[in-house]
Design a protein around this motif. Structure first.
Motif, mmCIF file in Angstrom:
data_model
loop_
_atom_site.group_PDB
_atom_site.id
_atom_site.type_symbol
_atom_site.label_atom_id
_atom_site.label_comp_id
_atom_site.label_asym_id
_atom_site.label_seq_id
_atom_site.Cartn_x
_atom_site.Cartn_y
_atom_site.Cartn_z
ATOM 1 N N TRP A 195 0.941 -1.184 -0.073
ATOM 2 C CA TRP A 195 -0.133 -0.229 0.023
ATOM 3 C C TRP A 195 0.939 1.256 0.016
ATOM 4 O O TRP A 195 0.295 2.313 -0.354
ATOM 5 N N VAL A 198 1.107 2.578 -3.341
ATOM 6 C CA VAL A 198 -0.154 3.199 -4.066
ATOM 7 C C VAL A 198 -0.382 4.617 -3.642
ATOM 8 O O VAL A 198 -0.769 4.952 -2.432
ATOM 9 N N ASP A 199 -0.014 5.658 -4.399
ATOM 10 C CA ASP A 199 -0.117 7.001 -4.163
ATOM 11 C C ASP A 199 -1.642 7.431 -4.793
ATOM 12 O O ASP A 199 -1.761 7.992 -5.826
ATOM 13 N N PHE A 200 -2.671 7.592 -3.909
ATOM 14 C CA PHE A 200 -3.751 8.150 -4.008
ATOM 15 C C PHE A 200 -3.946 9.758 -4.344
ATOM 16 O O PHE A 200 -4.709 10.160 -5.116
ATOM 17 N N ASP A 201 -2.744 10.382 -3.907
ATOM 18 C CA ASP A 201 -2.697 11.831 -3.989
ATOM 19 C C ASP A 201 -2.228 12.124 -5.492
ATOM 20 O O ASP A 201 -2.734 13.113 -6.198
ATOM 21 N N ASN A 203 -2.375 9.737 -7.845
ATOM 22 C CA ASN A 203 -2.860 8.903 -8.619
ATOM 23 C C ASN A 203 -1.826 7.835 -9.419
ATOM 24 O O ASN A 203 -2.100 7.668 -10.549
ATOM 25 N N ARG A 228 -8.757 3.159 -9.254
ATOM 26 C CA ARG A 228 -8.683 4.098 -8.035
ATOM 27 C C ARG A 228 -9.840 3.811 -7.181
ATOM 28 O O ARG A 228 -9.755 3.538 -6.053
ATOM 29 N N ASP A 229 -11.128 3.525 -7.691
ATOM 30 C CA ASP A 229 -12.145 3.388 -6.719
ATOM 31 C C ASP A 229 -12.101 1.916 -6.239
ATOM 32 O O ASP A 229 -12.499 1.752 -5.037
ATOM 33 N N LEU A 232 -9.553 2.063 -3.355
ATOM 34 C CA LEU A 232 -10.021 2.788 -2.194
ATOM 35 C C LEU A 232 -10.682 1.975 -1.408
ATOM 36 O O LEU A 232 -10.609 1.809 -0.027
ATOM 37 N N LYS A 235 -8.500 -0.676 0.304
ATOM 38 C CA LYS A 235 -7.661 -0.208 1.392
ATOM 39 C C LYS A 235 -8.464 -0.211 2.552
ATOM 40 O O LYS A 235 -7.808 -0.231 3.798
#
Length: 330
Positions: A195, A198-201, A203, A228-229, A232, A235
């Motif tokens: 995790w 995995v950089d959600f900021d 993307n 991404r969905d 999320l 996570k």
């Protein structure tokens, strides 16, 4: 001392003898047989006093030590297991074509594909060439290999992808399939993904285990909205540091779960690697430039990508075809 015999080699004279049932042959500078007989003894003494040549196992180990930390070293630890079992105790001068064909036959009987044998014997050639470059050996034998297989054409259509998603009843298998298709990653890279990469900021997903490697087939790729969905949601339910987990533990393989999903979807000849191929084909068919596909796939250079995937591009050879349209009038 063994019996020394004079023969012919490369248009000149040579001396040869048999040692442990194997012929040892060396080119001579002599032009006449009488000169050759005198030189032959000197050559034998020189070779007999020379330190014993390293075996393939010796060379392989030294090669791995020099390449330590690089992806190729990690790969050749695995390819070395069958290669060294067959060739390990031999010196370079003891390897010949029948020996290589015997190796290929043994691997085929074990169910190994020609492409894998091609790679394994290629790594043997790499090590021997390195041995000559570093002056550990004097001669590199010819290593015959099976013909390199043509690129596989099996990939999934959008309808087949939907069937595979629908058939994947286990959440971790469904997520692994989505990751492989959305990132064009190998299954190993997906199962090793944690995790923290995995950089959600931004993307982005960093498929590399570290900044230094392994890099083969691994890249930093963007997340599309669908992936991404899904990530999320995963996570929030995560029980470990690994994106793909089962009962809070990472997985080393998903062979059984993936095969069950493919079978339930009515798909034949589909393995996790087919998903990586599928991603590249769909990008090529959409007209994505080969340079971008190459980066996405983590290829070392664009020529690899073009060799396999350019034929799927709608514009591939289009200009060349137009030039050859001789029905057009000036």
């Amino acid at each position: 001392m063994p019996e020394l015999k004079i023969g012919h080699l490369r248009g000149g004279l040579c001396v040869y003898w048999y040692e442990n049932g194997r012929r040892q042959r060396h080119q001579l500078e002599a032009c006449t047989r009488k000169e050759a007989e005198a030189e032959a003894l000197d050559v034998y003494k020189r070779e007999a006093l020379r330190p014993s040549a390293p075996t393939v196992s010796d060379l392989w180990q030294k090669y791995l030590e020099e390449r330590k930390g690089r992806p190729v070293a990690e790969t050749m630890i695995y390819t070395g297991k069958p290669v060294l079992k067959h060739f390990g105790a031999l010196r370079a001068d003891q390897i010949d074509a029948p020996c290589c064909r015997s190796y290929a036959d043994i691997r085929y009987k074990a169910g190994v594909q020609p492409g894998t044998v091609w790679t394994e014997l290629g790594h043997l050639t790499t090590v021997l060439n390195w041995g000559k470059t570093t002056r550990l050996i004097d001669h590199v034998p010819s290593i015959p290999r099976p013909q390199k297989p043509a690129p596989k054409d099996r990939y999934l259509t959008r309808q087949e992808i939907k069937r595979l998603f629908d058939a994947a009843s286990q959440p971790h298998i469904k997520l692994a399939i989505l990751l492989m298709l959305s990132t064009a990653a190998r299954v190993g890279a997906v199962l090793e993904l944690t995790w923290d990469r995995v950089d959600f900021d931004r993307n982005q997903i960093d498929l590399r285990k570290s900044a230094s490697g392994p890099r083969k087939g691994r890249a930093v790729v963007p997340m599309n909205p669908g992936l991404r969905d899904a990530l999320l949601g995963a996570k929030q339910a995560a029980l470990s540091d690994y994106v793909i987990e089962w009962a809070g533990k990472p997985l080393k393989k998903i062979t059984r779960g993936f095969s069950s999903a493919a079978k339930a979807a009515g798909l034949e000849d589909v393995t996790p690697h087919v998903l990586r191929h599928t991603s590249a084909v769909h990008m090529a068919e959409a007209g994505i430039p080969m340079s971008e596909i190459s980066q996405y796939m983590g290829h070392s250079n664009t020529s690899i990508t073009e060799r396999v995937y350019a034929r799927f591009s709608p514009d591939h050879l289009r200009h060349a075809a137009d030039v050859l349209d001789f029905t057009q009038r000036d």
